[in-house]
Design a protein around this motif. Structure first.
Motif, PDB file in Angstrom:
ATOM      1  N   LEU A 286       0.820  -1.209   0.000  1.00 30.49           N
ATOM      2  CA  LEU A 286       0.000   0.000   0.000  1.00 30.49           C
ATOM      3  C   LEU A 286       0.856   1.263   0.000  1.00 30.49           C
ATOM      4  O   LEU A 286       0.490   2.272  -0.616  1.00 30.49           O
ATOM      5  CB  LEU A 286      -0.953  -0.012   1.190  1.00 30.49           C
ATOM      6  CG  LEU A 286      -2.077  -1.048   1.131  1.00 30.49           C
ATOM      7  CD1 LEU A 286      -2.904  -1.016   2.411  1.00 30.49           C
ATOM      8  CD2 LEU A 286      -2.976  -0.831  -0.088  1.00 30.49           C
ATOM      9  N   ALA A 287       2.004   1.203   0.662  1.00 25.60           N
ATOM     10  CA  ALA A 287       2.899   2.364   0.656  1.00 25.60           C
ATOM     11  C   ALA A 287       3.410   2.644  -0.741  1.00 25.60           C
ATOM     12  O   ALA A 287       3.489   3.812  -1.174  1.00 25.60           O
ATOM     13  CB  ALA A 287       4.066   2.136   1.620  1.00 25.60           C
ATOM     14  N   ARG A 288       3.746   1.600  -1.491  1.00 27.02           N
ATOM     15  CA  ARG A 288       4.210   1.788  -2.862  1.00 27.02           C
ATOM     16  C   ARG A 288       3.089   2.320  -3.744  1.00 27.02           C
ATOM     17  O   ARG A 288       3.306   3.167  -4.603  1.00 27.02           O
ATOM     18  CB  ARG A 288       4.748   0.473  -3.424  1.00 27.02           C
ATOM     19  CG  ARG A 288       5.997  -0.032  -2.752  1.00 27.02           C
ATOM     20  CD  ARG A 288       7.173   0.883  -2.955  1.00 27.02           C
ATOM     21  NE  ARG A 288       7.500   1.029  -4.359  1.00 27.02           N
ATOM     22  CZ  ARG A 288       8.546   1.722  -4.808  1.00 27.02           C
ATOM     23  NH1 ARG A 288       9.344   2.331  -3.957  1.00 27.02           N
ATOM     24  NH2 ARG A 288       8.785   1.808  -6.098  1.00 27.02           N
ATOM     25  N   LEU A 289       1.888   1.825  -3.529  1.00 25.12           N
ATOM     26  CA  LEU A 289       0.750   2.337  -4.282  1.00 25.12           C
ATOM     27  C   LEU A 289       0.530   3.814  -3.982  1.00 25.12           C
ATOM     28  O   LEU A 289       0.286   4.620  -4.891  1.00 25.12           O
ATOM     29  CB  LEU A 289      -0.511   1.552  -3.927  1.00 25.12           C
ATOM     30  CG  LEU A 289      -0.625   0.149  -4.526  1.00 25.12           C
ATOM     31  CD1 LEU A 289      -1.761  -0.603  -3.868  1.00 25.12           C
ATOM     32  CD2 LEU A 289      -0.829   0.218  -6.025  1.00 25.12           C
ATOM     33  N   LEU A 302      -6.604   9.314  -1.299  1.00 24.16           N
ATOM     34  CA  LEU A 302      -5.270   9.545  -0.735  1.00 24.16           C
ATOM     35  C   LEU A 302      -5.343   9.658   0.779  1.00 24.16           C
ATOM     36  O   LEU A 302      -4.481   9.110   1.494  1.00 24.16           O
ATOM     37  CB  LEU A 302      -4.656  10.809  -1.340  1.00 24.16           C
ATOM     38  CG  LEU A 302      -4.245  10.714  -2.810  1.00 24.16           C
ATOM     39  CD1 LEU A 302      -3.837  12.094  -3.328  1.00 24.16           C
ATOM     40  CD2 LEU A 302      -3.099   9.722  -2.996  1.00 24.16           C
ATOM     41  N   ALA A 303      -6.358  10.335   1.277  1.00 29.24           N
ATOM     42  CA  ALA A 303      -6.519  10.451   2.720  1.00 29.24           C
ATOM     43  C   ALA A 303      -6.788   9.088   3.352  1.00 29.24           C
ATOM     44  O   ALA A 303      -6.287   8.781   4.443  1.00 29.24           O
ATOM     45  CB  ALA A 303      -7.650  11.436   3.041  1.00 29.24           C
ATOM     46  N   THR A 304      -7.567   8.263   2.658  1.00 28.15           N
ATOM     47  CA  THR A 304      -7.830   6.912   3.171  1.00 28.15           C
ATOM     48  C   THR A 304      -6.546   6.100   3.226  1.00 28.15           C
ATOM     49  O   THR A 304      -6.279   5.410   4.222  1.00 28.15           O
ATOM     50  CB  THR A 304      -8.871   6.208   2.286  1.00 28.15           C
ATOM     51  OG1 THR A 304     -10.086   6.960   2.289  1.00 28.15           O
ATOM     52  CG2 THR A 304      -9.150   4.805   2.788  1.00 28.15           C
ATOM     53  N   ASP A 310      -0.912   4.772   8.559  1.00 29.97           N
ATOM     54  CA  ASP A 310      -0.481   5.452   9.782  1.00 29.97           C
ATOM     55  C   ASP A 310      -0.468   4.462  10.943  1.00 29.97           C
ATOM     56  O   ASP A 310      -1.530   4.036  11.412  1.00 29.97           O
ATOM     57  CB  ASP A 310      -1.433   6.606  10.089  1.00 29.97           C
ATOM     58  CG  ASP A 310      -1.029   7.387  11.337  1.00 29.97           C
ATOM     59  OD1 ASP A 310      -0.051   6.999  12.015  1.00 29.97           O
ATOM     60  OD2 ASP A 310      -1.703   8.391  11.636  1.00 29.97           O
ATOM     61  N   PRO A 311       0.705   4.079  11.456  1.00 30.99           N
ATOM     62  CA  PRO A 311       0.745   3.062  12.518  1.00 30.99           C
ATOM     63  C   PRO A 311       0.064   3.496  13.807  1.00 30.99           C
ATOM     64  O   PRO A 311      -0.261   2.646  14.651  1.00 30.99           O
ATOM     65  CB  PRO A 311       2.246   2.827  12.722  1.00 30.99           C
ATOM     66  CG  PRO A 311       2.909   4.038  12.173  1.00 30.99           C
ATOM     67  CD  PRO A 311       2.044   4.537  11.067  1.00 30.99           C
ATOM     68  N   ASP A 313      -2.858   4.985  13.838  1.00 27.48           N
ATOM     69  CA  ASP A 313      -4.304   5.000  13.590  1.00 27.48           C
ATOM     70  C   ASP A 313      -4.862   3.602  13.806  1.00 27.48           C
ATOM     71  O   ASP A 313      -4.379   2.627  13.212  1.00 27.48           O
ATOM     72  CB  ASP A 313      -4.570   5.474  12.158  1.00 27.48           C
ATOM     73  CG  ASP A 313      -6.030   5.832  11.911  1.00 27.48           C
ATOM     74  OD1 ASP A 313      -6.910   5.126  12.426  1.00 27.48           O
ATOM     75  OD2 ASP A 313      -6.269   6.818  11.184  1.00 27.48           O
ATOM     76  N   GLU A 314      -5.879   3.484  14.632  1.00 26.67           N
ATOM     77  CA  GLU A 314      -6.479   2.180  14.904  1.00 26.67           C
ATOM     78  C   GLU A 314      -7.062   1.546  13.644  1.00 26.67           C
ATOM     79  O   GLU A 314      -7.225   0.332  13.565  1.00 26.67           O
ATOM     80  CB  GLU A 314      -7.572   2.304  15.977  1.00 26.67           C
ATOM     81  CG  GLU A 314      -7.043   2.615  17.362  1.00 26.67           C
ATOM     82  CD  GLU A 314      -6.224   1.471  17.938  1.00 26.67           C
ATOM     83  OE1 GLU A 314      -6.442   0.313  17.529  1.00 26.67           O
ATOM     84  OE2 GLU A 314      -5.347   1.740  18.790  1.00 26.67           O
ATOM     85  N   ALA A 315      -7.399   2.378  12.651  1.00 22.95           N
ATOM     86  CA  ALA A 315      -7.966   1.861  11.397  1.00 22.95           C
ATOM     87  C   ALA A 315      -6.901   1.449  10.393  1.00 22.95           C
ATOM     88  O   ALA A 315      -7.231   1.019   9.288  1.00 22.95           O
ATOM     89  CB  ALA A 315      -8.888   2.906  10.774  1.00 22.95           C
ATOM     90  N   SER A 316      -5.625   1.565  10.742  1.00 22.67           N
ATOM     91  CA  SER A 316      -4.554   1.265   9.788  1.00 22.67           C
ATOM     92  C   SER A 316      -4.373  -0.234   9.610  1.00 22.67           C
ATOM     93  O   SER A 316      -4.780  -1.043  10.460  1.00 22.67           O
ATOM     94  CB  SER A 316      -3.241   1.884  10.267  1.00 22.67           C
ATOM     95  OG  SER A 316      -2.700   1.143  11.343  1.00 22.67           O
ATOM     96  N   VAL A 317      -3.713  -0.582   8.510  1.00 19.53           N
ATOM     97  CA  VAL A 317      -3.425  -1.998   8.273  1.00 19.53           C
ATOM     98  C   VAL A 317      -2.378  -2.523   9.251  1.00 19.53           C
ATOM     99  O   VAL A 317      -2.200  -3.745   9.374  1.00 19.53           O
ATOM    100  CB  VAL A 317      -2.980  -2.249   6.816  1.00 19.53           C
ATOM    101  CG1 VAL A 317      -4.139  -2.034   5.857  1.00 19.53           C
ATOM    102  CG2 VAL A 317      -1.794  -1.382   6.429  1.00 19.53           C
TER     103      VAL A 317
END
Length: 338
Positions: A286-289, A302-304, A310-311, A313-317
């Protein structure tokens, strides 16, 4: 160009999912366990096929810089590649010479050496530093006496082979060559009579999250696929000598004078909860994308992606429990009959 297993679709690391089953019903959880046991000797494209770097626009790729990521992702794919090799082994019995055309750091090359203990293996790639990693891996695993490398761009570098190949493996390397039809003809010329060309191209894009994962507009990955497809088209058009081809791989193999022998798709199926290694692969992908496709995405997407990466953020991968990996790779084989 190093092509360990670079995926067809755009600037993202694709590959790297631990338990690869095949599309005919493999045991996913068993595969995941095997991945943890065998990643130390694995390989593959991890075809991380990333854009957004280099001196020739956003489709240029620095494979030497990518090598560690490719290697790690390839190792995660080991169980899938083991299934590919078991399938190839039913068609190619006791090969004397196996050539990995576009080998990258040599994870799959070494898997070939392991799977076919009577074969010599030649890893061919355009990146010297990447091939250094391949030789070091072969030495660590005890294959140095039957493992060699050739540095040079495909398909011309294949002229340096001392003998024709009984099996020539090209995993997501062909689509980095401008004239794919001419390249396939050159590959076919390097086969021994009765030799097999195995071409990994196509399949299905990876999925990491549900369609609606609770933040942003649903369907993010489908939109990323569309932007990646445009990236891939530009990448192909920017290649020297680029020729547009309909991607009917069996027909192109037949046009190269080979007899198509089979097509099979192999599934990478990593259900949630992911291992740390697989989660790291998703983060890297996802970072490369986010980096390579920025110009093609709207502000909301982009915000999503920023939240997903974002490590804190509880919603992060990094943290969420619904992250998975699901992807299909397709392999086509064809035989030189004379």
């Amino acid at each position: 160009m190093a092509h360990e297993d670079r995926d067809h679709n755009g600037p993202h690391a694709d590959g790297g999912d631990a338990h690869g089953g095949d599309a005919h019903g493999d045991q996913a959880h068993e595969d995941q366990d095997q991945a943890h046991e065998s990643h130390a000797h694995a390989h593959g494209h991890a075809h991380a096929h990333h854009g957004g770097h280099g001196g020739h626009g956003d489709t240029d790729i620095d494979w030497a810089v990518m090598a560690p990521l490719l290697e790690s992702q390839a190792e995660l794919l080991t169980p899938m590649y083991e299934r590919v090799m078991a399938w190839l082994g039913r068609e190619v019995t006791e090969p004397g010479l196996i050539v990995d055309a576009g080998s990258g750091p040599g994870v799959v090359s070494c898997l070939f050496a392991e799977s076919f203990p009577g074969a010599r293996v030649v890893a061919v790639d355009g990146s010297g530093p990447v091939l250094e990693r391949a030789r070091a891996r072969a030495a660590r695993l005890g294959f140095a006496d039957r493992f060699t490398t050739v540095t040079g761009e495909l398909p011309g570098a294949l002229a340096e082979l001392e003998y024709p190949a009984d099996l020539l493996w090209a995993s997501n390397s062909l689509h980095h060559l401008g004239d794919q039809r001419a390249a396939l003809a050159a590959f076919a010329e390097r086969l021994a009579p009765g030799g097999t060309l195995a071409l990994l191209e196509g399949g299905l894009p990876a999925r990491f999250l549900p369609r609606d994962f609770g933040i942003g507009r649903p369907g993010l990955q489908a939109r990323l696929d569309a932007v990646e497809a445009e990236w891939f088209t530009r990448m192909r058009e920017d290649l020297p000598g680029s020729v547009a081809e309909t991607e009917d791989w069996p027909a192109l193999l037949a046009a190269a004078g080979l007899k198509p022998a089979g097509t099979r798709s192999f599934l990478l199926d990593l259900p949630a909860p992911l291992s740390d290694r697989a989660r790291a692969y998703v983060v890297a992908s996802l970072a490369r994308l986010r980096e390579g496709l920025e110009d093609g995405l709207d502000a909301e997407d982009l915000a999503t992606l920023d939240r997903l990466l974002d490590p804190d953020d509880e919603a992060s991968v990094h943290r969420r429990g619904d992250v998975f990996v699901l992807k299909a790779h397709t392999v086509h084989t064809a035989v030189r009959t004379a």
